[in-house]
Design a protein around this motif. Structure first.
Motif, mmCIF file in Angstrom:
data_model
loop_
_atom_site.group_PDB
_atom_site.id
_atom_site.type_symbol
_atom_site.label_atom_id
_atom_site.label_comp_id
_atom_site.label_asym_id
_atom_site.label_seq_id
_atom_site.Cartn_x
_atom_site.Cartn_y
_atom_site.Cartn_z
ATOM 1 N N ALA A 11 0.817 -1.214 0.000
ATOM 2 C CA ALA A 11 0.000 0.000 0.000
ATOM 3 C C ALA A 11 0.848 1.260 0.000
ATOM 4 O O ALA A 11 0.639 2.167 -0.807
ATOM 5 N N CYS A 12 1.855 1.332 0.912
ATOM 6 C CA CYS A 12 2.633 2.576 1.046
ATOM 7 C C CYS A 12 4.135 2.362 0.916
ATOM 8 O O CYS A 12 4.900 3.317 1.032
ATOM 9 N N ALA A 13 4.567 1.113 0.697
ATOM 10 C CA ALA A 13 5.983 0.759 0.529
ATOM 11 C C ALA A 13 6.774 0.842 1.827
ATOM 12 O O ALA A 13 7.998 0.776 1.823
ATOM 13 N N PHE A 29 2.986 2.163 9.428
ATOM 14 C CA PHE A 29 2.710 3.496 8.888
ATOM 15 C C PHE A 29 1.243 3.666 8.492
ATOM 16 O O PHE A 29 0.587 4.632 8.875
ATOM 17 N N CYS A 30 0.720 2.715 7.696
ATOM 18 C CA CYS A 30 -0.677 2.836 7.247
ATOM 19 C C CYS A 30 -1.594 1.806 7.898
ATOM 20 O O CYS A 30 -2.791 1.781 7.613
ATOM 21 N N ILE A 190 -13.209 3.884 5.803
ATOM 22 C CA ILE A 190 -12.683 3.448 4.508
ATOM 23 C C ILE A 190 -11.904 2.159 4.722
ATOM 24 O O ILE A 190 -10.973 2.112 5.537
ATOM 25 N N GLU A 191 -12.292 1.136 4.015
ATOM 26 C CA GLU A 191 -11.585 -0.142 4.058
ATOM 27 C C GLU A 191 -10.908 -0.380 2.707
ATOM 28 O O GLU A 191 -11.557 -0.323 1.665
#
Length: 360
Positions: A11-13, A29-30, A190-191
């Motif tokens: 998703a965000c690396a 992080f996410c 939000i999923e």
């Protein structure tokens, strides 16, 4: 001790960490969570991705038979260097590419003999009508483009084309995402769910064209496609009578890069179209392997008109088989200025009339 494997968040690396509570890999992080086995399979696929294998047999064309080139002439353009082939009964006074004078440089010899030719279906009058229709209603067009004597200079030209056949075996890996949104009395939620999507298969390509002339822009030639190969016939010099033929200066080997580009782009588009049911996706890796790659050599019919105006070159082209017509048009800045002031004066007059009616 075995090496420690680090996983990055799809998703965000960010660097993923193992969460003992969920028994999954979690991003600090996410806060995305991922199954360990799924991540291993995904990373293994990326690590084992192979480069493209796009090899060709380029033994296209044939040899000329004794007497077959008799009566064929070569005209050379001293400006762009183009070499035009035609029969002895067809006069060539100007280059179809740059409109500069050409001079006969001798009898034709050498080069490969084309395998096929698509004969012209539209004659010069049809090409002139198409050009005139293209120019209709263009009030700001420079006068040189409307001059009938100039339009008479449109030329029928056989363009050398390399045709590539191949079977493409492809493997593609995508990162896809599904998003679900909902709300309650307190929050909006939000999923996001991430998926690794694999696609593999085969695409058969036939007659992928790449023009064999540096004078003919690839983009221009491709813009008047498609040509229908069902009308192609075995090449005979008789089809050159009354027309010009460009002498190829790009070999089949040098055309491979363009053919590979077209095949790769089309293959990726076909595979991309199968990734359905997701809110978004991106291609992570992929490879294409060509089998049975073979090239052919053909001549395709094109009507051409070149015009230079204010130091810029403008080319009009029509598919000599289907009638498809393309060409960019300039704007005469002087005429545009007059037109603008005429419109502005008309608007001012109308406004003045309205003011009088209102008693202002």
């Amino acid at each position: 001790m075995s090496d420690i494997i680090e996983y990055k968040c799809p998703a965000c690396a960010g660097k993923l960490e193992f969460d003992s509570g969920t028994q999954k890999m979690k991003c600090p992080f996410c806060e995305s969570e991922f199954d360990v086995e799924s991540l291993k399979d995904h990373d293994s696929t990326l690590e084992n991705a192979k480069p493209d294998e796009m090899n060709w047999d380029t033994t296209a064309g044939g040899d000329w038979k004794d007497g077959e080139t008799e009566g064929m002439r070569i005209y050379t353009c001293k400006s762009c260097g183009g070499e035009i082939i035609t029969d002895s009964t067809t006069a060539a006074s100007k280059c179809p590419y740059c409109d500069n004078p050409v001079v006969m440089s001798g009898n034709f010899s050498g080069d490969l003999k084309p395998d096929y030719v698509i004969p012209f279906k539209f004659d010069k009058e049809a090409a002139k009508k198409a050009l005139n229709k293209h120019l209709e209603g263009r009030k700001l067009l420079p006068k040189v483009f409307k001059d009938q004597n100039h339009i008479d200079e449109i030329k029928g030209l056989y363009v050398p084309v390399w045709l590539f056949d191949a079977d493409a075996d492809a493997n593609m890996l995508y990162k896809a995402e599904k998003i679900r949104r909902w709300s309650d009395n307190s929050f909006n939620y939000i999923e996001r769910k991430y998926y690794s999507v694999k696609r593999e298969g085969n695409v058969a390509f036939e007659l992928v064209p790449v023009d064999g002339s540096t004078k003919m822009q690839d983009e221009l030639m491709e813009s008047i496609e498609p040509f229908d190969f069902k009308d192609a016939v075995d090449f005979q010099t008789a089809y050159l009578s009354g027309y010009l033929a460009d002498r190829y200066d790009v070999s089949a080997e040098d055309s491979i890069a363009r053919a590979n580009e077209r095949i790769k782009r089309t293959t990726q588009q076909i595979f991309d179209s199968t990734v359905n049911g997701y809110d978004s996706f991106s291609r992570e890796s992929g490879n294409i392997k060509l089998n049975n790659g073979k090239a052919k050599y053909a001549l395709y019919p094109v009507w051409l008109l070149n015009t230079t105006w204010n130091g810029n070159k403008y080319t009009f082209a029509m598919n000599g088989q289907t009638g498809k017509f393309v060409g960019d048009l300039p704007v005469d800045s002087g005429a545009a200025t007059k037109w603008f002031f005429a419109i502005a004066a008309g608007v001012t007059a109308v406004c003045f009339g309205i003011s009088l009616l209102l008693g202002l």
